[in-house]
Design an enzyme around this catalytic site. Structure first.
Site, mmCIF file in Angstrom:
data_model
loop_
_atom_site.group_PDB
_atom_site.id
_atom_site.type_symbol
_atom_site.label_atom_id
_atom_site.label_comp_id
_atom_site.label_asym_id
_atom_site.label_seq_id
_atom_site.Cartn_x
_atom_site.Cartn_y
_atom_site.Cartn_z
ATOM 1 N N GLU A 255 0.831 -1.199 0.000
ATOM 2 C CA GLU A 255 0.000 0.000 0.000
ATOM 3 C C GLU A 255 0.867 1.250 0.000
ATOM 4 O OE1 GLU A 255 -2.556 -0.542 3.407
ATOM 5 O OE2 GLU A 255 -1.101 0.384 4.757
ATOM 6 N N CYS A 256 0.536 2.180 -0.861
ATOM 7 C CA CYS A 256 1.145 3.501 -0.975
ATOM 8 C C CYS A 256 2.661 3.416 -1.183
ATOM 9 C CB CYS A 256 0.782 4.353 0.226
ATOM 10 S SG CYS A 256 0.903 6.126 -0.097
ATOM 11 N N GLY A 257 3.468 3.613 -0.137
ATOM 12 C CA GLY A 257 4.914 3.515 -0.300
ATOM 13 C C GLY A 257 5.346 2.159 -0.803
ATOM 14 N N LEU B 174 3.561 0.260 -2.784
ATOM 15 C CA LEU B 174 3.238 0.303 -4.207
ATOM 16 C C LEU B 174 4.336 1.009 -4.987
ATOM 17 C CD1 LEU B 174 1.363 0.369 -6.763
ATOM 18 C CD2 LEU B 174 0.301 2.399 -5.759
ATOM 19 N N SER C 65 -1.810 -0.869 -4.059
ATOM 20 C CA SER C 65 -2.726 0.261 -4.163
ATOM 21 C C SER C 65 -2.227 1.412 -3.307
ATOM 22 C CB SER C 65 -4.124 -0.165 -3.699
ATOM 23 O OG SER C 65 -4.978 0.939 -3.518
#
EC number: 6.3.5.11
Length: 456
Positions: free
Chosen positions: A329-331, A333, A428
């Site tokens: 998730e986020c970082g 990704l 994501s």
């Protein structure tokens, strides 16, 4: 009883006040349980640094009101004192028409009195009008006291007290202007604790200020858990039939440290064995793992170091290629993409599991999203719906052909397609709290258990 620390708006000193109180209580050798309203990751790091206990997020959107109550009661019961740090201004929530997900919302759910922090810089009698508005805006709330922050001279304090006296709201704390207790920030808020080598000296100073600047005779009873009822709660852990514990590699270092403590607890309770490793320092993934969890953080700040660790990047790519389920998730990704381009426009090679580049920019993407899965992933089946939170300044340079999610804003307006999926990959920008949908854990661990353990 417990207190919730609220502000008249963002930037008035909620975090400073909270850390000062936590440090002062900890200096008294007390056990203190802290909470943070909303989805923030960084403020809870500071809480934990001070108290030695995991701070818990109270978020009725990522979870629900029942979970908020459960989480609060469960973790408060084992501490002497409880303190909740609010978010933004007291009534600031998802929309201008309601206070949903605001500090006021949480105060009502938990029936907590409020300690209101006021920024007194460059004001005197006008502070009474502000306090009066907050005192009377919602009769369901109880303003138990005020903290006057950024007070100048003794004369300034006298003017403030004279103005506030008719309101009969106790002044429980006075904090003077203090340059030496400033905590540095950057593009996503405060700099995490792991990057602040001199933080302990700041906390020590706050502990001293806390003893001197608060009315503890009136404040301590509001913080004490002596009258907290012991309550039995229904477990939020999903019922999973696992043949054995499932080893999961957790990326955790200075680059990746955005995790909810509840997510770890829920994974362990469901049968996961969490093994921490560092994409910055470790050359290989832990042997025998059957899953990867790449959380958020600041890979853009450490892009050069992450890029230099070629063996770690290759190990992650190999694991995903071999079918090991991966939740990013986020970082996380960003790390899985081919490149990260930082704020200085320098390009760094990353894992390359996703054929795209993460480009840092000035635009902040922020907010809650209702996400409907357009593709299956190790966490979701197609059509399943979750609530998540976005908070990033990177963007995608290439379009997504088949996005994992279709996102909607809280008001139902269409946002965009986002995220990547493969049978063993969920990547994501959305941060998820497993307390909101425990079946996310069930899906992920079952996928991991079916995977062949990683060998070197």
């Amino acid at each position: 009883m417990a207190l919730i620390i609220a502000g008249e708006r963002s930037g008035v000193g909620k975090t400073t006040t909270t850390l000062t109180l936590l440090a002062a209580l900890k200096a008294r050798q007390a056990s203190v349980q802290s909470f943070k309203v909303g989805p923030d990751y960084i403020d809870p790091m500071f809480h934990r640094f001070v108290t030695g206990r995991d701070c818990r997020n109270l978020d009725p959107i990522l979870t629900d009101e029942d979970y908020v109550q459960h989480c609060f009661q469960q973790h408060s019961q084992t501490a002497d004192y409880t303190l909740v740090e609010g978010v933004m201004g007291l009534f600031d929530g998802l929309t201008g028409k309601t206070d949903t997900a605001s500090t006021a919302h949480i105060a009502r759910i938990l029936n907590l009195p409020i300690l209101l922090v006021l920024n007194c810089s460059s004001t005197a009698r006008s502070i009474a009008a502000i306090a009066y508005g907050y005192q009377n805006f919602d009769s369901r709330l109880k303003i138990a006291g005020l903290v006057l922050n950024r007070v100048g001279s003794d004369r300034h304090l006298e003017l403030l007290k004279d103005a506030l006296e008719p309101l009969e709201i106790p002044i429980l704390g006075v904090l003077r202007r203090q340059d030496e207790i400033q905590i540095p920030d950057r593009h996503l808020g405060l700099i995490p604790t792991s990057e602040l080598p001199h933080l302990q000296s700041v906390i020590d100073r706050l502990a001293v200020l806390g003893q001197q600047c608060f009315d503890w005779n009136r404040l301590e009873p509001l913080l004490s858990n002596s009258d907290l009822n012991s309550t039995a709660f229904k477990s939020t852990t999903p019922s999973i039939s696992l043949k054995s514990s499932v080893p999961i590699a957790i990326a955790r270092d200075r680059a990746f440290n955005f995790y909810y403590a509840d997510n770890f607890d829920l994974l362990r309770a469901a049968g996961a064995e969490l093994i921490e490793w560092s994409p910055l320092q470790d050359r290989q993934l832990p042997a025998g793992v059957q899953g990867l969890y790449l959380g958020g953080g600041f890979p853009e700040v450490f892009a050069a170091e992450l890029s230099d660790n070629l063996l770690a990047r290759q190990a992650v790519q190999t694991a995903i290629t071999q079918g090991i389920p991966c939740y990013a998730e986020c970082g996380g990704l960003m790390y899985l993409r081919q490149h990260i381009i930082d704020f200085e426009q320098t390009q760094y090679p990353m894992v390359g599991a996703i054929a795209a580049t993460a480009q840092m920019g000035s635009r902040l993407t922020l907010g809650y999203r209702e996400a409907t899965a357009q593709q299956a992933s190790p966490l979701l089946q197609k059509g399943q719906v979750v609530w998540g939170h976005e908070f990033h300044r990177s963007s995608l340079r290439e379009p997504i052909a088949q996005p994992l999610f279709q996102l909607q804003n809280f008001d139902g307006s269409l946002h965009y397609g986002e995220g990547y999926s493969q049978p063993n990959l969920h990547a994501s920008y959305l941060h998820l709290h497993f307390g909101g949908k425990p079946w996310l854990i069930q899906n992920f661990l079952q996928a991991c258990q079916q995977a062949t353990a990683l060998s070197r």
